[in-house]
Design an enzyme around this catalytic site. Sequence first.
Site, PDB file in Angstrom:
ATOM      1  N   THR A 114       0.816  -1.212   0.000  1.00 39.11           N
ATOM      2  CA  THR A 114       0.000   0.000   0.000  1.00 39.11           C
ATOM      3  C   THR A 114       0.853   1.267   0.000  1.00 39.11           C
ATOM      4  OG1 THR A 114      -1.484   1.309   1.405  1.00 39.11           O
ATOM      5  CG2 THR A 114      -0.082  -0.236   2.537  1.00 39.11           C
ATOM      6  N   TYR A 138      -1.892   0.456  10.063  1.00 38.75           N
ATOM      7  CA  TYR A 138      -2.134  -0.287   8.819  1.00 38.75           C
ATOM      8  C   TYR A 138      -0.880  -0.245   7.938  1.00 38.75           C
ATOM      9  CZ  TYR A 138      -3.683  -1.138   4.050  1.00 38.75           C
ATOM     10  OH  TYR A 138      -3.767  -1.593   2.762  1.00 38.75           O
TER      11      TYR A 138
END
Length: 322
Positions: A114, A138
């Site tokens: 990501t 995250y």
Amino acid sequence: MILVTGGAGYIGSHTNKALNKVGYDTVVLDNLEKGYESFVKWGEFVNDDIGSKSIESIFKNNDIDAVMHFAAFSSVAESVEQPQKYLKNNYKNTLNLLQMMREYGVDKFIFSSTAAVYGNPESIPITENQELKPINPYGHSKFITEKALEREAEKGDFNYVSLRYFNAAGCDFDCEVGELHDPETHLIPLVLDAASGIRDSISIFGTDYDTPDGTCIRDYIHVNDLADAHIKAYEYLKDGNSSEVFNLGNGQGYSVKEVIDTCKKVTGKDFKVNLDERREGDPGILIADSSKINEKLGWSPKYDLETIIDSAWKWHEKINGI
Ligand code: UDP
């Protein structure tokens, strides 16, 4: 045979469809915590958890050539609330998968990383060699998993491609699978909820960022473009190439306000927009430089923001019976 973990989820199901369409056999592993069995329309399905020892049977019973690893939690906001949950599922459980791969001699891994690994980037557009300084749990969970992959590749007999997605958006043009998060936290589906009246408004999280209109800028990339990149990454590893990390984005940034305006244009609907506080853990601007994957794998994105939103709107109309 390709093992697709998280193949009942949003990006995994689109990629599973794309793989089968070009003739690759797949087995989907998903615990259905976030995924939907109805999204597994291609390949075999195994309902299990990537952290469980019992996934060994998949490796025993199938001739697995590569693993595409989508199974993960992906909400920045939730990760800020529950960091341990993200470290356990996204990092620790991936180690279980890597161990199984070692035991069964599976040596190709395509990883869903990501843009959140960059944190607040040093410069825009972001290239892969920028320092990784995630600012939320995250992003951190994906960052340390990338580090584990690096170590694994150093040991030999293992190669991976890590794909750093920017903002995945849009849906399958046939509406066979789509985006369905519970709870939904992503901008485009929430704006479309407002457009159809399912929500009475949309809130903009932060209007004081250092951007032209004060709202966050993101790089939205169609989920089918992501799926295509996974196939190219697999073929790259199959051809005997070594590990790589690639950004995956359109290279164009849109502010939250611009996304909302485009949604209004595509849907022809007007709705209420609230100006709200910043959401914790959100960097101001994320735009990809995807030239590396273009040069090395010949990948380039096909779909622009209007097409992304139009495809998401058609899916939204289908699932809500509009
Ligand atoms: N966002 C917003 N309102 C919402 C949801 C998201 O203003 O109801 C903003 C969010 O702050 C971010 C952008 O939209 O700047 C994209 O957020 P999303 O959750 O879709 O993806 P992320 O960039 O967090 O992966």
